[in-house]
Write a protein that holds these residues in place. Structure first.
Motif, PDB file in Angstrom:
ATOM      1  N   THR A  29      -3.097   0.332  -9.686  1.00  0.00           N
ATOM      2  CA  THR A  29      -3.120  -0.349  -8.397  1.00  0.00           C
ATOM      3  C   THR A  29      -2.754  -1.823  -8.558  1.00  0.00           C
ATOM      4  OG1 THR A  29      -4.733   1.212  -7.521  1.00  0.00           O
ATOM      5  CG2 THR A  29      -4.615  -0.931  -6.436  1.00  0.00           C
ATOM      6  N   GLY A  30      -1.756  -2.229  -7.793  1.00  0.00           N
ATOM      7  CA  GLY A  30      -1.208  -3.575  -7.937  1.00  0.00           C
ATOM      8  C   GLY A  30      -1.910  -4.604  -7.087  1.00  0.00           C
ATOM      9  N   GLY A  31      -3.202  -4.762  -7.323  1.00  0.00           N
ATOM     10  CA  GLY A  31      -3.981  -5.761  -6.591  1.00  0.00           C
ATOM     11  C   GLY A  31      -4.620  -5.176  -5.360  1.00  0.00           C
ATOM     12  N   GLY A  32      -5.782  -5.718  -4.992  1.00  0.00           N
ATOM     13  CA  GLY A  32      -6.489  -5.202  -3.819  1.00  0.00           C
ATOM     14  C   GLY A  32      -7.133  -6.331  -3.035  1.00  0.00           C
ATOM     15  N   PHE A  33      -8.056  -7.031  -3.690  1.00  0.00           N
ATOM     16  CA  PHE A  33      -8.736  -8.193  -3.099  1.00  0.00           C
ATOM     17  C   PHE A  33      -9.492  -7.835  -1.821  1.00  0.00           C
ATOM     18  CE2 PHE A  33      -4.466  -9.426  -4.756  1.00  0.00           C
ATOM     19  CZ  PHE A  33      -4.887  -9.803  -6.021  1.00  0.00           C
ATOM     20  N   GLY A  34      -9.852  -6.563  -1.666  1.00  0.00           N
ATOM     21  CA  GLY A  34     -10.520  -6.113  -0.450  1.00  0.00           C
ATOM     22  C   GLY A  34      -9.553  -5.407   0.493  1.00  0.00           C
ATOM     23  N   GLY A  35      -8.278  -5.714   0.365  1.00  0.00           N
ATOM     24  CA  GLY A  35      -7.282  -5.140   1.276  1.00  0.00           C
ATOM     25  C   GLY A  35      -7.044  -3.662   1.056  1.00  0.00           C
ATOM     26  N   LYS A  36      -7.495  -3.158  -0.097  1.00  0.00           N
ATOM     27  CA  LYS A  36      -7.336  -1.734  -0.352  1.00  0.00           C
ATOM     28  C   LYS A  36      -8.701  -1.041  -0.384  1.00  0.00           C
ATOM     29  CE  LYS A  36      -2.830  -2.435  -2.485  1.00  0.00           C
ATOM     30  NZ  LYS A  36      -2.063  -2.603  -3.747  1.00  0.00           N
ATOM     31  N   GLU A  37      -9.618  -1.612   0.390  1.00  0.00           N
ATOM     32  CA  GLU A  37     -10.937  -1.006   0.516  1.00  0.00           C
ATOM     33  C   GLU A  37     -10.957   0.021   1.643  1.00  0.00           C
ATOM     34  OE1 GLU A  37     -14.154  -3.804   0.754  1.00  0.00           O
ATOM     35  OE2 GLU A  37     -15.630  -2.296   1.289  1.00  0.00           O
ATOM     36  N   GLU A  38     -10.446  -0.375   2.815  1.00  0.00           N
ATOM     37  CA  GLU A  38     -10.566   0.500   3.990  1.00  0.00           C
ATOM     38  C   GLU A  38      -9.257   1.197   4.341  1.00  0.00           C
ATOM     39  OE1 GLU A  38     -12.473  -2.218   7.100  1.00  0.00           O
ATOM     40  OE2 GLU A  38     -11.585  -3.554   5.648  1.00  0.00           O
ATOM     41  N   TYR A  39      -8.192   0.377   4.371  1.00  0.00           N
ATOM     42  CA  TYR A  39      -6.943   0.888   4.935  1.00  0.00           C
ATOM     43  C   TYR A  39      -6.323   2.054   4.170  1.00  0.00           C
ATOM     44  CZ  TYR A  39      -3.145   0.661   8.234  1.00  0.00           C
ATOM     45  OH  TYR A  39      -2.262   0.978   9.238  1.00  0.00           O
ATOM     46  N   PRO A  40      -6.518   2.155   2.850  1.00  0.00           N
ATOM     47  CA  PRO A  40      -5.931   3.302   2.136  1.00  0.00           C
ATOM     48  C   PRO A  40      -6.304   4.652   2.737  1.00  0.00           C
ATOM     49  CG  PRO A  40      -6.590   1.657   0.556  1.00  0.00           C
ATOM     50  CD  PRO A  40      -7.109   1.188   1.903  1.00  0.00           C
ATOM     51  N   SER A  41      -7.479   4.742   3.370  1.00  0.00           N
ATOM     52  CA  SER A  41      -7.857   6.023   3.985  1.00  0.00           C
ATOM     53  C   SER A  41      -6.875   6.392   5.099  1.00  0.00           C
ATOM     54  CB  SER A  41      -9.272   5.930   4.564  1.00  0.00           C
ATOM     55  OG  SER A  41     -10.191   5.675   3.532  1.00  0.00           O
ATOM     56  N   MET A  42      -6.390   5.396   5.806  1.00  0.00           N
ATOM     57  CA  MET A  42      -5.412   5.635   6.876  1.00  0.00           C
ATOM     58  C   MET A  42      -4.123   6.221   6.283  1.00  0.00           C
ATOM     59  SD  MET A  42      -4.725   5.089  10.187  1.00  0.00           S
ATOM     60  CE  MET A  42      -5.674   3.733  10.883  1.00  0.00           C
ATOM     61  N   ILE A  43      -3.630   5.581   5.241  1.00  0.00           N
ATOM     62  CA  ILE A  43      -2.356   6.017   4.660  1.00  0.00           C
ATOM     63  C   ILE A  43      -2.525   7.373   3.971  1.00  0.00           C
ATOM     64  CG2 ILE A  43      -0.452   5.341   3.156  1.00  0.00           C
ATOM     65  CD1 ILE A  43      -1.468   2.444   3.449  1.00  0.00           C
ATOM     66  N   GLN A  95       0.825  -1.205   0.000  1.00  0.00           N
ATOM     67  CA  GLN A  95       0.000   0.000   0.000  1.00  0.00           C
ATOM     68  C   GLN A  95       0.863   1.261   0.000  1.00  0.00           C
ATOM     69  OE1 GLN A  95      -3.682   0.167   1.580  1.00  0.00           O
ATOM     70  NE2 GLN A  95      -3.876  -1.969   2.185  1.00  0.00           N
ATOM     71  N   GLY A  96       0.317   2.321  -0.571  1.00  0.00           N
ATOM     72  CA  GLY A  96       1.069   3.573  -0.563  1.00  0.00           C
ATOM     73  C   GLY A  96       0.268   4.736  -1.125  1.00  0.00           C
ATOM     74  N   MET A  97       0.665   5.935  -0.713  1.00  0.00           N
ATOM     75  CA  MET A  97      -0.014   7.165  -1.138  1.00  0.00           C
ATOM     76  C   MET A  97       1.018   8.281  -1.268  1.00  0.00           C
ATOM     77  SD  MET A  97      -3.443   6.956  -1.179  1.00  0.00           S
ATOM     78  CE  MET A  97      -4.507   5.551  -0.800  1.00  0.00           C
ATOM     79  N   ILE A  98       0.691   9.240  -2.114  1.00  0.00           N
ATOM     80  CA  ILE A  98       1.445  10.492  -2.157  1.00  0.00           C
ATOM     81  C   ILE A  98       0.441  11.620  -1.980  1.00  0.00           C
ATOM     82  CG2 ILE A  98       2.924  12.025  -3.517  1.00  0.00           C
ATOM     83  CD1 ILE A  98       3.743   9.586  -5.192  1.00  0.00           C
ATOM     84  N   SER A  99       0.801  12.574  -1.118  1.00  0.00           N
ATOM     85  CA  SER A  99      -0.060  13.751  -0.972  1.00  0.00           C
ATOM     86  C   SER A  99       0.733  15.012  -1.247  1.00  0.00           C
ATOM     87  CB  SER A  99      -0.654  13.809   0.440  1.00  0.00           C
ATOM     88  OG  SER A  99      -1.387  15.018   0.591  1.00  0.00           O
ATOM     89  N   ARG A 100       0.092  15.986  -1.834  1.00  0.00           N
ATOM     90  CA  ARG A 100       0.719  17.299  -2.001  1.00  0.00           C
ATOM     91  C   ARG A 100      -0.356  18.373  -1.821  1.00  0.00           C
ATOM     92  NH1 ARG A 100      -0.125  15.287  -7.359  1.00  0.00           N
ATOM     93  NH2 ARG A 100      -0.836  16.942  -8.764  1.00  0.00           N
ATOM     94  N   TRP A 101       0.072  19.484  -1.285  1.00  0.00           N
ATOM     95  CA  TRP A 101      -0.858  20.584  -1.008  1.00  0.00           C
ATOM     96  C   TRP A 101      -0.494  21.787  -1.856  1.00  0.00           C
ATOM     97  CZ3 TRP A 101      -4.841  20.705   2.847  1.00  0.00           C
ATOM     98  CH2 TRP A 101      -4.931  19.522   3.616  1.00  0.00           C
ATOM     99  N   ASP A 102      -1.517  22.467  -2.306  1.00  0.00           N
ATOM    100  CA  ASP A 102      -1.330  23.746  -2.975  1.00  0.00           C
ATOM    101  C   ASP A 102      -2.212  24.704  -2.198  1.00  0.00           C
ATOM    102  OD1 ASP A 102      -1.106  25.887  -4.613  1.00  0.00           O
ATOM    103  OD2 ASP A 102      -2.203  25.014  -6.310  1.00  0.00           O
ATOM    104  N   GLY A 103      -1.596  25.433  -1.255  1.00  0.00           N
ATOM    105  CA  GLY A 103      -2.381  26.269  -0.348  1.00  0.00           C
ATOM    106  C   GLY A 103      -3.316  25.396   0.472  1.00  0.00           C
ATOM    107  N   GLU A 104      -4.608  25.642   0.343  1.00  0.00           N
ATOM    108  CA  GLU A 104      -5.583  24.872   1.120  1.00  0.00           C
ATOM    109  C   GLU A 104      -6.108  23.666   0.350  1.00  0.00           C
ATOM    110  OE1 GLU A 104      -6.257  25.442   4.429  1.00  0.00           O
ATOM    111  OE2 GLU A 104      -4.537  26.757   4.024  1.00  0.00           O
ATOM    112  N   ASN A 105      -5.603  23.499  -0.866  1.00  0.00           N
ATOM    113  CA  ASN A 105      -6.071  22.385  -1.688  1.00  0.00           C
ATOM    114  C   ASN A 105      -5.161  21.178  -1.545  1.00  0.00           C
ATOM    115  OD1 ASN A 105      -8.327  23.733  -2.913  1.00  0.00           O
ATOM    116  ND2 ASN A 105      -6.825  24.927  -4.075  1.00  0.00           N
ATOM    117  N   CYS A 106      -5.792  20.054  -1.351  1.00  0.00           N
ATOM    118  CA  CYS A 106      -5.027  18.829  -1.102  1.00  0.00           C
ATOM    119  C   CYS A 106      -5.244  17.834  -2.238  1.00  0.00           C
ATOM    120  CB  CYS A 106      -5.489  18.208   0.212  1.00  0.00           C
ATOM    121  SG  CYS A 106      -4.663  16.660   0.604  1.00  0.00           S
ATOM    122  N   HIS A 107      -4.156  17.219  -2.694  1.00  0.00           N
ATOM    123  CA  HIS A 107      -4.233  16.181  -3.721  1.00  0.00           C
ATOM    124  C   HIS A 107      -3.631  14.897  -3.147  1.00  0.00           C
ATOM    125  CE1 HIS A 107      -3.110  13.900  -7.334  1.00  0.00           C
ATOM    126  NE2 HIS A 107      -4.133  14.518  -7.916  1.00  0.00           N
TER     127      HIS A 107
END
Lengths: 295, 154, 755
Positions: C243-257, C198-210
Motif C-alpha cells: 500500500t502506497g501510503g494511507g495517512f487515514g485516507g485508506k481507512e474508510e473509503y477502500p470499502s467503497m472501492i 486508491q484501488g482494488m481488484i476483485s475476482r469471484w470463484d462461484g460464490e467465493n469472493c476475493h
C-alpha cells in the motif's frame, strides 16, 4: 490507429505540417501529454524532436544567440553563453517545473502554447527575443512581443512551425533580475513572474525592459514603467515612482492560485526591488550568473 | 509503429501506437512495474526513468519518441542482487516508507549525483524537487543521498 | 555482545524488512497486479451537490456511430445483492445511489462500468448518461445548521459533545480573569495525497469472493462487504496489497472501492480492477474535516490558567463515516496539555452537501491543537512572559488531571520534550533565503507544545479486544499474524523486532504475514497511533507465550541448552504448527464514562514540542521554513530510524497544511483536483529537520512504547504560524494568523491592512 509522424529534417517537417494541418505538433510533450492517459489524439501527431535543425544553440553576428525551437530547458541551463550573457533566461529556465520537465520541455513549446503562466516568456519578452517561423511558403522573423496576441493566442499560421528563437545582444554589464513567485518553492505554477533587464550609465538608468507573467491573460511588458524610470537615478525615489506606475498600468487576474490584490502589490514590490537592484549595480561589475540557490 | 528501445542494457521491441505514453508501454508491454503512476501529469515524479541518462517523466513521453534510444528503469539500477549504493542508503536511512515514490526518487538521486557530484544539500533538494514523497518529510532521503555522495567521495 | 545485540533487536536500527522490494521496484502494489481475463472498472459520479437521481441511460455517446455497449458491463444499485450501504458506523451512505433516491454530494457514485480495456471503460463512462432533478444544497456548516436542506436527521448534526470540568460557571470565571485571550480559528480540508491512488481488484470463484487492494483495515472492508454483498466471512477474502501510503485516507473509503470492484466482477464474470485516477481520488475520497474553533482562555496575573471555554465545529460532509469519532478526538484534545481546573468544551459535527470528510492522521486533534497553541502564543505576549516560560508553567505533569479529569500517572514526557527543544532555542536564527537583489526579509521563531492520546478512546480498546497470533509453522518458521497493515510506517519491521526479541531469535527468523482476512485474526484497524502500542503488546505477549511453550517442550524432551530456533524446528517436525493467539487486555485502572466524557480518555499520551524558524519575504509575503526542531516522547523507539521517519513525515504534513495545502470548494465541488493545483510540499519546501526522540516508558506498552503515528501532525502547524507572527510582529494584527492555510495572499493582506 492514430498516425504518428516523425520527420527527420526541417523540410520534411514543413511538408508534413502542410499536409496534415489537423495533426498535433509534439515537442517535449510536457504540456501536450498531460491527461492523455487512455485517450487517443484526435487524428495524429507530428513529433518534431527528431529534426536536428530545430535544436541547438549557436552564436549569431553581433553578440546574439540563436536557440533552436526544440532545445530543452536543460540544454539551455547547460549553456555557458546563456548563463553569462542572458542570465535572465537562465534563471527562468531553472525554475521551470523540476529536472524531469527541464529535460524534456522546450523553449519553442513554451512559446507555441504561450500560456499566461509560461515561465520562459517574461524573460524572452524582456530580452526582446525574436522568433524565426517557417512554412513551405517561406520564412519570416517576428518579435515575440508582437507574436503574442492574446490568451494562448499567437500570430502563427496553421502551416507554420517555430524554427528558432533569436536573442539580441544585451548591454554590457546589464542587471538581469528574475523572480518567480510560485505556489511553492519548486515545481510550481507561477502566481507572478518578473523578468527585467536594465543598465545604468553615469548614475542614471540607461535602459530598462520589464516583463511580467501570470498577472494578465498573457505575458506583458511594462512599457510605461520603463519609460518612467529610464533617465532617472536608480534608488528609493525612482522605485516609488515605479510602484505608482505599476499600479496604474496593470489589472491583475483572480484565479485558483492567487488573487488580483496580491498580484498587484507583489508586482509593485518586485518592480521596486528591480529598481533598487539597479542602484546596487552602480559602480560594480555585475556578475549576473550568481544563482541564489546554488551556494 | 515498431519501437526498438534498449532498456537496462537489453534491446527490446514492441509494435504499438507511437503516441502511447512511455509509462503505459513500460508497464503493459514490458511488464516493468517498478515505474509507477502518481499523477499522470509530470508533477510527482513517480514515473521517473532515465532516457539517455537524462531524468524524465515517462508519463509525458510518447513512446515513439524513444525509438532507438536507451532507457534505465528502476529494474536496471541494481547490479544483479547487489543494490546500488543509493538504494542501500535509502534502506539504511529510512528513505523509503510506503515505497511508491521510491523508484523515481532512487533514479533521480542517481542522475543528480552523476550530474553534480559535489552538490550541496540545498542544491540536491532542488535537483530532486520533481519527485514528491508524502511519507518521509524528505529528511531521510536527503540524508541517504548525502551519505551515498560521501561514499562516492571516499 | 554482538550475538546478544542480534537477539535483542528492539531499539535498533535494522533496515525495513520490505526495504529491498521497495528500492528495487519489485514490491507489487495493486495496480501492478493482474489476473487472466481481467477487466477494468470505472465509476460514474453525480454532478450535483444535492438532487434526486431520475434515470441512468446507456446513451449513444459522442462518436459518429452510436456507442457499442456489447462489451461493457454496467452496474447500478439494482445489482446489489445485499443492502445498499457502505457500513462502518451507520448505514447512511449508499454504495451506489439508486434511481429515485437522493444524491447528497458532487462526487457520489451512481453507476459503474467495466470493459476489457481502460480506454473502452473510459469511453463507456462518457456514453453513460444520468438524469437528475437538482435540489437546493447546503455546502457549508453555516448553511447546513439552518436545517432548511435536510442532509442528516432533522438538524444536520451528526454528533455533539459537551465536556465539563470544575463546578464553577465558566462565563463568570472568565469575566473575573486578569487576562482573557480569545480567538476564532479556522482550518481547511486537507487531502492525504498518498502517492498511490486508491484501488482494488476483485475476482469471484462461484460464490467465493476475493478482494485485494490498497487499504489500512481489511476487517473494515470485510464488515462492509458482509452487508453489501450478503456474503459470509468464509466466502470472502480481503487481502492487503503493498500500500502506497494511507495517512487515514485508506481507512474508510477502500470499502467503497472494494464493494464496487466486487459488484463489477460478479456481474462481468471476470476479475475487475478498479484504480482511481488522481483527480477522482482527490475529488471523491475523504479528507481532513474543515473546522472552526472558538477559544477563550482566562489567566490570573501569575499566568495560571483559570478557565477555558471552547466551541468546536467540524464540517462532516454528506455522510457520517467516522465523523463522530474524529470529533470526539478533537474535543478530547481541545483544552490542550495544560493545567486548568475549569474547562468547558463543546463540539458539533455538521452534515453538508460535500464529499464526506474522514480520517486523516491526527484525527480531529490537529484542528484543536492549532487553536490552543495559537492561544498560548497570544497569552504569553499578553502576560509578558516568554513562550517557553508560560508553557512550562502551565504544562501538565505527572499528578495533574486533564480536561476529562484523567489523573496522569506515568509516562508523561512534557518536561523532557520541552527541555529538549529549549536547548536549540539558544541557536541564532538562520535563513535559507539569499536574494542578491535586496530582499527585505523578516525572521521569526515559533514554539508549540502538545500531546496526543495513544490508542482508541476510553473503553475502545477493551471493547475491541484486538488479537494477534504468533506461530511456529509446520516448516519451523516463526510467523506474526495480525491485521495491522504496513502502509509505509514500518509495522512489519517493528513487529519482527518485538517478536524476535521476545522469542530470543534473530529478526530474520520472523515472517510478518501480509494481512488477509483468512490468514490473520482481527487485531483492530491500523489507526489511532495504536499499532505498536496495542497490537505490538499483543504480539509481544503471544511471542513470550510461544517461547515458553517451546522451551517447556524442549525441556520435556531433554533438549535444554538448544537455541529456540533449533528447538522450534524440532518441535514443528514432531507437533506440526504451534500457534499462540493473544488478546489485548487494557491496563488496570482505565475508567471511562462515555455519557459524561470523563475519566481516562486514553491509556497514555505522547508528548511533543516543536521549534521552528522562518523567513518572511516582505515583498512577496512568502514564508520559508528555515529550521525545524521536533522532540517527541514516544515511550520507547522500537526502531529509531523508522519512528524518526514517522515524525518527520508527519511534521511536513503539518507544515504543508499550515502554509500550502488547501482544498478549494465551489458549490460543494473540489476545484483543485490535480497535483499541480492541490499542492503538497516538495524537497525544496521542506526544512532540514532535527528530530529528538524522548523515551518516557509507558509500562503497559511493548518495551515501554506508545503511539507515535499521529502526534507529529498535531503541532508543527501552530509552531510555524507562531513563527510567522513572531517574524512580522507589529506589522500585522495577531488575528491575521488564525486561519489555515496561512497563504502569502493572507499574509500580504494582513501587512497591507496595518501599514
Amino acid at each position: 490507429m492514430s498516425d504518428f509522424l516523425q520527420p527527420r529534417s526541417l523540410a520534411q517537417a514543413l511538408e508534413e505540417r502542410a499536409a496534415h494541418l489537423e495533426y498535433q505538433l509534439l515537442a517535449g510533450g510536457t504540456d501536450l501529454l498531460v491527461a492523455s492517459k487512455d485517450r487517443l489524439p484526435l487524428l495524429g501527431m507530428i513529433d518534431l524532436m527528431s529534426v536536428s535543425e530545430l535544436s541547438g544553440i549557436e552564436e549569431v553576428a553581433g553578440g546574439g544567440l540563436r536557440i533552436g525551437a526544440t532545445t530543452s530547458y536543460s540544454k539551455i541551463l547547460d549553456s555557458e553563453a546563456i548563463a553569462t550573457r542572458f542570465a535572465l533566461l537562465h534563471k527562468a529556465c531553472r525554475e521551470i517545473g523540476a529536472a524531469q520537465i527541464q529535460a524534456r520541455g522546450t523553449l519553442g513549446g513554451n512559446i507555441a502554447t504561450s500560456s499566461p503562466v509560461g515561465d520562459s516568456l517574461p524573460a524572452l519578452m524582456a530580452l526582446d527575443a525574436q522568433l524565426e517561423l517557417a512554412s513551405t511558403r517561406g520564412k519570416r522573423t517576428v518579435p515575440y512581443r508582437e507574436f503574442l496576441r492574446g490568451y494562448r493566442k499567437v500570430d502563427m499560421a496553421e502551416d507554420e512551425l517555430i524554427v528558432a528563437i533569436l536573442l539580441p545582444a544585451q548591454p554590457e554589464g546589464a542587471f538581469h533580475y528574475w523572480r518567480k513567485v510560485g505556489t511553492r518553492r519548486a515545481q510550481s505554477i507561477s502566481k507572478l513572474m518578473i523578468a527585467a533587464v536594465g543598465s545604468v550609465q553615469d548614475g542614471k538608468i540607461a535602459s530598462a525592459k520589464i516583463s511580467l507573467g501570470a498577472v494578465a491573460d498573457r505575458t506583458i511588458r511594462l512599457y510605461e514603467v520603463e519609460k518612467a524610470i529610464v533617465g532617472q537615478k536608480p534608488g528609493p525615489e525612482t522605485a516609488a515612482i515605479a510602484k505608482e506606475v505599476v499600479r496604474a498600468s496593470i489589472t491583475p487576474i483572480d484565479d485558483l492560485r492567487s488573487n488580483a490584490e496580491y498580484r498587484l502589490s507583489t508586482a509593485e514590490n518586485l518592480v521596486a526591488r528591480f529598481v533598487l537592484g539597479l542602484a546596487s549595480t552602480v559602480g560594480t561589475t555585475q556578475s549576473p550568473s550568481s544563482a541564489k540557490k546554488n551556494k | 509503429m515498431k519501437i526498438e528501445v534498449t532498456i537496462n542494457g537489453e534491446k527490446r521491441q514492441v509494435e504499438t501506437a507511437g503516441h502511447r505514453r512511455l509509462l503505459d508501454v513500460l508497464r503493459d508491454e514490458f511488464a516493468l512495474f517498478g515505474t509507477k503512476e502518481g499523477c499522470g501529469e509530470g508533477e510527482c515524479g513517480a514515473c521517473t526513468v532515465l532516457l539517455e541518462g537524462e531524468v524524465v517523466n515517462s508519463c509525458l513521453i510518447a513512446v515513439g519518441q524513444v525509438n532507438g534510444k536507451s532507457l534505465t528503469t528502476i529494474e536496471g539500477m541494481a547490479d544483479g542482487q547487489t543494490l546500488h549504493v543509493i538504494q542501500q542508503a535509502l534502506i539504511d536511512f529510512g528513505g523509503a516508507q510506503c515505497g511508491i515514490c521510491t523508484p523515481g526518487v532512487a533514479l533521480c538521486a542517481k542522475w543528480a549525483l552523476e550530474k553534480e557530484p559535489n552538490a550541496s544539500k540545498e542544491r540536491l533538494r532542488e535537483l530532486m524537487s520533481g519527485n514528491i514523497c508524502r511519507c518521509t518529510g524528505y529528511q531521510a532521503i536527503v540524508d541517504a543521498v548525502v551519505s551515498a555522495q560521501e561514499g562516492a567521495d571516499s | 555482545m554482538v550475538e546478544n545485540k542480534k537477539l535483542f533487536s528492539v531499539g535498533q536500527d535494522i533496515g525495513r524488512v520490505d526495504g529491498v522490494a521497495k528500492v528495487n521496484g519489485s514490491a507489487q502494489y495493486v495496480d501492478d497486479l493482474s489476473y487472466p481475463g481481467m477487466w477494468h472498472g470505472m465509476t460514474k459520479r453525480s454532478e450535483v451537490a444535492h438532487g434526486v437521481l431520475k434515470a441512468i441511460v446507456k446513451g449513444a455517446g459522442s462518436g459518429e456511430t452510436a456507442f457499442d455497449w456489447s462489451d461493457i458491463v454496467v452496474v447500478t444499485a439494482a445489482d446489489i445483492p445485499g443492502r445498499n450501504t457502505i457500513l462502518l458506523m451507520e448505514e447512511d451512505q449508499p454504495a451506489l445511489v439508486s434511481v429515485g433516491n437522493h444524491i447528497r454530494h458532487m462526487d457520489e457514485a451512481v453507476a459503474l462500468v467495466a470493459a476489457p480495456t481502460r480506454a473502452r471503460a473510459l469511453a463507456a463512462l462518457g456514453a453513460l448518461e444520468i438524469e437528475v432533478e437538482e435540489l437546493a444544497a447546503a455546502v457549508t456548516p453555516d448553511e447546513a445548521l439552518k436545517a432548511e436542506v435536510k442532509i442528516y436527521g432533522d438538524d444536520n448534526i451528526f454528533k455533539s459533545f459537551l465536556i465539563e470540568k470544575g463546578d464553577e460557571d465558566i462565563d463568570t470565571l472568565l469575566a473575573s480573569c486578569a487576562h482573557v485571550v480569545e480567538g476564532t480559528y479556522r482550518t481547511g480540508a486537507q487531502e492525504q495525497m498518498y502517492i498511490e491512488t486508491q484501488g482494488m481488484i476483485s475476482r469471484w470463484d462461484g460464490e467465493n469472493c476475493h478482494i485485494i487492494g490498497s487499504m489500512q483495515c481489511p476487517f473494515y472492508v470485510q464488515k462492509a462487504m458482509r452487508t453489501l454483498l450478503d456474503i459470509t466471512d468464509d466466502a470472502l477474502v480481503v487481502e492487503q496489497a503493498v500500500t502506497g501510503g494511507g495517512f487515514g485516507g485508506k481507512e474508510e473509503y477502500p470499502s467503497m472501492i472494494a464493494g464496487h470492484a466486487a459488484l463489477l466482477a460478479k456481474k462481468a464474470g471476470v476479475p475487475v480492477k478498479l484504480i482511481y485516477e488522481r483527480d477522482e481520488d482527490i475529488a471523491a475520497t475523504t479528507k481532513r474535516h474543515p473546522s472552526v474553533v472558538k477559544h477563550r482562555m482566562g489567566f490570573d496575573e501569575a499566568g495560571n490558567i483559570v478557565a477555558i471555554d471552547i466551541d468546536v465545529v467540524f464540517d462532516g460532509g454528506a455522510y457520517l463515516t467516522l465523523t463522530p469519532v474524529v470529533l470526539s478526538r478533537g474535543v478530547l484534545h481541545a483544552a490542550g496539555p495544560y493545567r486548568c481546573a475549569n474547562t468547558r468544551v463543546r463540539g458539533r459535527a455538521v452534515a453538508t452537501n460535500t464529499p464526506p470528510h474522514g480520517a486523516f492522521r491526527g484525527f480531529g486533534a490537529p484542528q484543536t491543537t492549532f487553536a490552543y497553541e495559537r492561544q498560548m502564543q497570544k497569552a504569553a505576549k499578553a502576560l509578558g512572559m516568554s513562550q517557553f516560560a508560560l508553557r512550562e508553567k502551565c504544562m501538565l505533569v505527572e499528578g495533574d488531571t486533564t480536561s476529562t479529569s484523567q489523573l496522569l500517572k506515568g509516562s508523561v514526557g512534557s518536561i523532557e520534550v520541552m527541555a529538549a527543544v529549549k536547548e536549540h532555542d539558544a541557536k541564532a536564527l538562520d535563513t535559507r533565503i539569499d536574494d542578491s537583489a535586496g530582499a527585505s526579509i523578516r525572521r521569526g521563531r515559533g514554539l508549540a507544545f502538545y500531546f496526543h492520546g495513544a490508542g482508541f478512546t476510553g473503553s475502545g480498546e477493551a471493547r475491541l479486544a484486538g488479537r494477534a497470533t504468533v506461530a511456529l509453522s509446520a516448516s519451523g518458521q516463526f510467523e506474526v499474524r495480525s491485521s495491522s497493515t504496513d502502509i509505509g510506517q514500518g509495522v512489519r519491521t517493528m513487529f519482527s523486532q518485538i517478536s524476535a526479541t521476545a522469542l530470543g531469535v534473530e529478526v530474520d527468523a520472523i515472517e510478518v504475514v501480509v494481512p488477509a482476512t483468512n490468514k490473520v485474526p482481527d487485531s483492530g484497524p491500523t489507526v489511532a497511533s495504536r499499532t505498536t502500542m496495542v497490537v505490538g503488546k499483543v504480539v509481544h505477549e503471544a511471542s513470550v507465550a510461544l517461547r515458553e511453550k517451546i522451551e517447556a517442550w524442549a525441556a520435556d524432551k531433554g533438549m535444554q541448552g538448544m537455541g529456540l530456533r533449533e528447538a522450534g524446528a524440532a518441535m514443528a517436525r514432531e507437533e506440526g504448527e504451534v500457534a499462540i493467539t493473544s488478546q489485548y487486555k487494557p491496563p488496570e485502572g482505565i475508567e471511562w464514562d462515555d455519557e459524561t466524557y470523563t475519566g481516562s480518555a486514553y491509556p497514555c499520551y505522547g508528548w511533543a514540542a516543536c521549534l521552528i524558524d522562518v523567513s518572511v519575504d516582505l515583498d512577496t509575503a512568502e514564508v520559508t521554513i528555515d529550521r525545524c526542531v521536533h522532540a517527541v516522547d514516544l515511550g520507547k523507539a522500537i526502531n529509531p530510524t523508522i519512528v524518526k521517519g514517522q515524525i518527520e513525515g508527519g511534521t511536513l504534513q503539518s507544515l504543508g497544511w499550515a502554509l500550502w495545502e488547501e482544498v478549494i470548494y465551489k458549490g460543494g465541488k473540489v476545484q483543485n483536483d490535480r497535483m499541480t493545483n492541490c499542492i503538497i510540499p516538495t524537497f525544496s519546501d521542506a526544512p532540514e529537520m532535527t528530530t529528538i526522540l524522548v523515551e518516557e516508558a509507558f509500562d503497559f506498552g511493548p518495551h515501554g512504547a506508545k503511539g507515535v503515528g499521529e502526534i507529529p501532525m498535531d503541532g508543527p502547524c501552530a509552531a510555524v504560524v507562531n513563527a510567522v507572527e513572531d517574524a512580522l510582529g507589529e506589522l500585522a494584527s495577531a488575528s491575521s494568523f488564525d486561519t489555515l492555510p496561512l497563504t502569502p495572499e493572507a499574509i500580504g493582506r494582513a501587512l497591507r491592512s496595518v501599514s
